[in-house]
Design an enzyme around this catalytic site. Structure first.
Site, mmCIF file in Angstrom:
data_model
loop_
_atom_site.group_PDB
_atom_site.id
_atom_site.type_symbol
_atom_site.label_atom_id
_atom_site.label_comp_id
_atom_site.label_asym_id
_atom_site.label_seq_id
_atom_site.Cartn_x
_atom_site.Cartn_y
_atom_site.Cartn_z
ATOM 1 N N PRO A 1 0.823 -1.224 0.000
ATOM 2 C CA PRO A 1 0.000 0.000 0.000
ATOM 3 C C PRO A 1 0.851 1.266 0.000
ATOM 4 O O PRO A 1 0.360 2.344 -0.294
ATOM 5 C CB PRO A 1 -0.806 -0.119 1.292
ATOM 6 C CG PRO A 1 -0.749 -1.554 1.667
ATOM 7 C CD PRO A 1 0.583 -2.050 1.183
ATOM 8 N N ASP A 8 -8.238 -1.909 -24.962
ATOM 9 C CA ASP A 8 -8.572 -2.111 -23.559
ATOM 10 C C ASP A 8 -8.920 -0.784 -22.904
ATOM 11 O O ASP A 8 -8.379 0.246 -23.274
ATOM 12 C CB ASP A 8 -7.336 -2.674 -22.812
ATOM 13 C CG ASP A 8 -7.371 -4.191 -22.748
ATOM 14 O OD1 ASP A 8 -6.370 -4.780 -22.345
ATOM 15 O OD2 ASP A 8 -8.410 -4.750 -23.143
ATOM 16 N N ARG A 42 -0.920 -9.208 -21.071
ATOM 17 C CA ARG A 42 -1.799 -8.772 -22.169
ATOM 18 C C ARG A 42 -1.084 -7.832 -23.131
ATOM 19 O O ARG A 42 -1.513 -7.637 -24.265
ATOM 20 C CB ARG A 42 -3.026 -8.050 -21.619
ATOM 21 C CG ARG A 42 -3.928 -8.876 -20.722
ATOM 22 C CD ARG A 42 -4.983 -8.001 -20.066
ATOM 23 N NE ARG A 42 -5.840 -7.373 -21.074
ATOM 24 C CZ ARG A 42 -6.836 -8.001 -21.703
ATOM 25 N NH1 ARG A 42 -7.069 -9.277 -21.413
ATOM 26 N NH2 ARG A 42 -7.583 -7.402 -22.591
ATOM 27 N N GLU A 77 2.170 -8.127 8.658
ATOM 28 C CA GLU A 77 2.033 -6.651 8.670
ATOM 29 C C GLU A 77 2.871 -6.009 7.571
ATOM 30 O O GLU A 77 2.694 -4.835 7.241
ATOM 31 C CB GLU A 77 2.464 -6.089 10.044
ATOM 32 C CG GLU A 77 1.610 -6.579 11.201
ATOM 33 C CD GLU A 77 0.121 -6.403 10.892
ATOM 34 O OE1 GLU A 77 -0.601 -7.424 10.933
ATOM 35 O OE2 GLU A 77 -0.285 -5.268 10.547
HETATM 36 C C1 4FV Z 1 -1.174 -4.297 -1.176
HETATM 37 C C2 4FV Z 1 -1.788 -3.251 -1.879
HETATM 38 C C3 4FV Z 1 -1.499 -4.731 0.187
HETATM 39 C C4 4FV Z 1 -0.193 -5.154 3.136
HETATM 40 C C5 4FV Z 1 0.264 -6.021 4.264
HETATM 41 C C6 4FV Z 1 -0.110 -7.389 2.330
HETATM 42 C C7 4FV Z 1 -0.778 -6.066 2.127
HETATM 43 C C8 4FV Z 1 0.242 -7.443 3.775
HETATM 44 N N1 4FV Z 1 -0.233 -4.817 -1.975
HETATM 45 N N2 4FV Z 1 -1.190 -3.179 -3.104
HETATM 46 N N3 4FV Z 1 -2.803 -2.447 -1.487
HETATM 47 N N4 4FV Z 1 -0.588 -5.576 0.762
HETATM 48 O O1 4FV Z 1 -2.525 -4.343 0.753
HETATM 49 O O2 4FV Z 1 -0.265 -4.134 -3.143
HETATM 50 O O3 4FV Z 1 1.513 -7.983 3.926
#
Ligand code: 4FV
Length: 247
Positions: free
Chosen positions: A90, A170, A155, A117
């Site tokens: 994130p 697309d 793709r 986490e």
């Molecule tokens: C995420 C996202 C995501 C965070 C902690 C996996 C999680 C856990 N990955 N974009 N949004 N990852 O939420 O790519 O380890």
């Protein structure tokens, strides 16, 4: 294009990638996929890949050593070198069609799928070239994000989609939402297929589809229009659409 995915659930990745367009692309050798489990690089009796966070707090954090050894083994595993290592989280740059279009020119991507986490920051600083995010929400692991990246980039690889045109048409490929699509039956209790699509007049069909794509983008994602220069024809089509809406 070769994808390596570092994940505690390698079967989840290789399993899901084996279906549909990506599955065929891998079969045809247009796309390569290798999966690496950090647990195979944890050398203690319990094969520990996570530990409690320094500073306290909930949950666990992935240790950097098993991840680092997995990535180094992946890098050693095959040419071409020059792999880009990307952590899905994130905290990353928002994944867009443009970002994936750019990434599709790399010969190889090593995707790090975290769990718990998150992962030790020193691994990100030391071993990752970039960090990408699906969006501003939290999922339980990076595997689904890695699969989305593999699908969307595959793709764009020549020969993967039956008709090259598809990728170009697309949604978002040109920064606009897609136009509506219809197939048989022509007439139904749910409504009829727009006449213009039945007439065989390809110029009129192309204009109608562009007008719908522009109109939908204006209604649903005006932010996309702000980022995009419209041609004179597109300007006129959007005006037409807006005039029809307000009437
Ligand atoms: C995420 C996202 C995501 C965070 C902690 C996996 C999680 C856990 N990955 N974009 N949004 N990852 O939420 O790519 O380890």
């Amino acid at each position: 294009m070769h994808f390596d995915v570092v994940s505690l659930f390698p079967e989840m990745v290789s399993g899901a990638a084996g279906y549909g367009v990506t599955g065929k692309a891998i079969e045809k050798g247009l796309v390569g996929l290798s999966v690496w489990n950090p647990r195979d690089y944890a050398h203690d009796r319990h094969k520990t890949v996570d530990d409690r966070p320094y500073g306290g707090g909930p949950g666990m954090v992935m240790k950097y050593q098993p991840l680092l050894d997995a990535v180094n083994d992946a890098k050693r595993s095959q040419q071409p070198d020059g792999a880009k290592v990307v952590y899905l989280s994130p905290q990353g740059r928002l994944i867009t069609q443009a970002l994936l279009q750019d990434a599709s020119t790399s010969p190889r991507l090593i995707l790090i799928a975290g769990r718990y986490e998150g992962i030790d920051e020193r691994f990100i600083e030391h071993a990752c070239d970039d960090e990408w995010s699906l969006g501003d929400y939290v999922i339980s692991g990076g595997e689904l994000a890695a699969l989305i990246v593999i699908d969307a980039i595959s793709r764009l690889i020549p020969g993967v989609l039956g008709d090259e045109e598809s990728a170009k048409q697309d949604s978002h490929a040109d920064g606009l939402l897609d136009c509506p699509h219809y197939t048989r039956p022509e007439r139904s209790e749910l409504g009829n297929v727009p006449e213009v699509l039945l007439g065989g007049n390809h110029a009129a069909i192309r204009r109608w589809r562009m007008k719908q794509a522009l109109g939908r983008t204006w209604v649903r994602r005006p932010d996309l229009l702000e980022k995009r220069e419209l041609s004179a024809e597109q300007d006129a089509l959007l005006k037409e659409f807006r005039n029809e809406v307000v009437k």
